[in-house]
Scaffold this motif. Structure first.
Motif, short mmCIF file in Angstrom:
data_model
loop_
_atom_site.label_atom_id
_atom_site.label_comp_id
_atom_site.label_asym_id
_atom_site.label_seq_id
_atom_site.Cartn_x
_atom_site.Cartn_y
_atom_site.Cartn_z
N ASP A 121 1.35 -0.69 0.40
CA ASP A 121 -0.45 0.37 0.09
C ASP A 121 1.21 1.35 -0.18
O ASP A 121 1.89 1.53 1.77
N LYS A 122 0.64 2.10 -0.76
CA LYS A 122 1.53 3.05 -0.67
C LYS A 122 1.21 4.68 -0.45
O LYS A 122 2.06 5.21 0.93
N ASP A 123 0.30 4.35 0.20
CA ASP A 123 0.13 5.09 2.20
C ASP A 123 1.24 4.75 3.34
O ASP A 123 1.76 5.33 3.64
N ASP A 124 0.86 3.26 3.36
CA ASP A 124 1.28 2.55 4.16
C ASP A 124 3.05 3.40 3.72
O ASP A 124 3.92 3.80 4.56
N ILE A 125 3.24 3.85 2.62
CA ILE A 125 4.72 3.48 2.43
C ILE A 125 5.09 4.73 2.50
O ILE A 125 6.01 5.43 2.41
N LEU A 126 4.46 5.92 2.51
CA LEU A 126 4.28 7.16 2.61
C LEU A 126 4.94 7.20 4.05
O LEU A 126 5.91 8.20 4.29
N PHE A 127 3.81 6.76 4.96
CA PHE A 127 4.26 7.11 6.22
C PHE A 127 5.50 6.53 7.06
O PHE A 127 6.35 7.17 7.63
N LEU A 128 6.10 5.51 6.40
CA LEU A 128 7.21 4.66 6.50
C LEU A 128 8.05 5.50 6.29
O LEU A 128 9.39 5.68 6.67
N ASN A 129 8.26 5.68 4.98
CA ASN A 129 9.27 6.58 3.96
C ASN A 129 9.62 7.99 5.50
O ASN A 129 10.34 8.74 6.07
N ARG A 130 8.33 8.58 5.23
CA ARG A 130 8.77 9.65 6.00
C ARG A 130 8.95 9.83 7.56
O ARG A 130 9.88 10.10 8.06
N PHE A 131 8.55 8.45 8.40
CA PHE A 131 8.81 8.27 10.01
C PHE A 131 10.43 7.74 10.00
O PHE A 131 11.13 8.78 10.24
N ALA A 132 10.87 7.20 8.58
CA ALA A 132 12.57 6.02 9.19
C ALA A 132 13.41 7.69 8.17
O ALA A 132 14.32 7.33 9.24
N ALA A 133 12.47 9.10 7.77
CA ALA A 133 14.08 9.38 7.12
C ALA A 133 13.42 10.70 7.99
O ALA A 133 14.25 12.03 7.30
N VAL A 134 12.93 10.92 9.09
CA VAL A 134 12.73 12.25 9.78
C VAL A 134 12.45 13.19 8.77
O VAL A 134 12.81 14.19 8.96
N GLY A 135 11.48 12.74 8.29
CA GLY A 135 10.98 13.55 7.13
C GLY A 135 11.67 13.69 6.13
O GLY A 135 11.76 15.26 4.97
N LEU A 136 12.83 13.69 6.26
CA LEU A 136 13.84 14.43 5.21
C LEU A 136 13.50 13.91 3.77
O LEU A 136 13.84 12.80 3.68
N VAL A 137 13.09 15.30 3.08
CA VAL A 137 13.17 14.58 1.57
C VAL A 137 14.66 15.36 0.71
O VAL A 137 14.90 16.29 0.53
N PRO A 138 14.53 14.06 -0.75
CA PRO A 138 16.11 14.60 -0.74
C PRO A 138 15.94 16.54 -1.94
O PRO A 138 14.38 16.63 -2.01
N ASP A 139 16.64 16.76 -2.03
CA ASP A 139 16.64 18.60 -2.43
C ASP A 139 16.20 18.69 -4.35
O ASP A 139 15.62 18.97 -5.42
N LEU A 140 16.81 17.37 -4.85
CA LEU A 140 17.19 16.85 -6.74
C LEU A 140 17.21 15.35 -6.47
O LEU A 140 18.37 14.27 -5.75
#
Ligand code: TMP
Length: 218
Positions: A121-140
């Motif tokens: 499930d994509k929403d589960d993954i989006l949640f876990l991605n955010r949780f594991a990365a402490v909210g970090l998203v690539p700049d590029l």
């Protein structure tokens, strides 16, 4: 990038994504070289992996265990466990001290592989991605796009020399077609962050495209 309290600029977080055999590690190394020559401190790393503990998880998640099937949710959680360790132990401290981090694969791979190809499930993954990365998203993010057929023509040679395909390389061509489609969908949804690069060309041309984009960005 943004000024911190100390006045020190945060490093850039740049990720590379794409299928097996797209030449990511070569391009990661070439970009590191370019940034250093331009007096921008930078380091490279990879996922899953990048710290001693996360590299142990990498071995587990990529390896085969003849006796026991790895379930998709287990695979997802191992990827996220490795990411949590990597982000907190390695990536964030460097970004905060002004060093740019170039990472071979990150959260988009989880969406393409565990979401697109494994069907979690994509929403589960989006949640876990955010949780594991402490909210970090690539700049590029550079998406090195290549057909699975071309990618495999390159990795087969490498894997044959190494003696074995890992669990992902051993998947059928349809799995890798879905991975590619998922990456391209992500790029379509986030064109500002994710730049699609045709990776079927020679390394030099691919690098030149990347440098052009980096120069506009920094
Ligand atoms: P690679 O670093 O040699 O490309 O191998 C990493 C493998 O792990 C690759 O097949 C993609 C896969 N992977 C996932 O399935 N999900 C993830 O979140 C990450 C980072 C990698």
């Amino acid at each position: 990038m943004n000024s911190e309290k100390s006045g020190k600029k945060r490093g850039f977080f740049i990720t590379f994504e794409g299928p097996e055999g797209a030449g990511k590690s070569t391009q990661v190394a070439m970009l590191l070289d370019f940034l250093k020559k331009n007096n921008r401190p930078a380091v490279t790393t990879r996922e899953p992996g990048g710290t001693a503990l996360a590299e142990k998880i990498r071995e587990v998640v990529k390896g085969h265990d003849g006796n026991e099937k790895m379930h998709d949710r287990t695979e997802l959680l191992l990827m996220e466990a490795a990411r949590s360790q990597h982000v907190q132990e390695f990536i964030l401290p460097r970004l905060e001290s002004g060093v740019s981090v170039i990472c071979d694969r990150f959260s988009d791979s989880t969406i393409a592989y565990q979401g697109g190809a494994r069907g979690l499930d994509k929403d589960d993954i989006l949640f876990l991605n955010r949780f594991a990365a402490v909210g970090l998203v690539p700049d590029l993010t550079f998406l090195l796009d290549l057909s699975p057929e071309d990618g495999f023509a390159r990795t087969r040679k490498r894997s044959e020399t190494a003696g074995q395909f890992d669990r992902f390389e051993a998947e059928k061509i349809d799995f890798h077609r879905t991975v590619r489609r998922s990456f391209l969908e992500l790029a379509e949804a986030e064109p500002e962050r994710i730049k699609v690069i045709d990776a079927a060309r020679d390394q030099r041309s691919v690098h030149e495209d990347i440098v052009r984009i980096i120069n506009e960005f920094i």
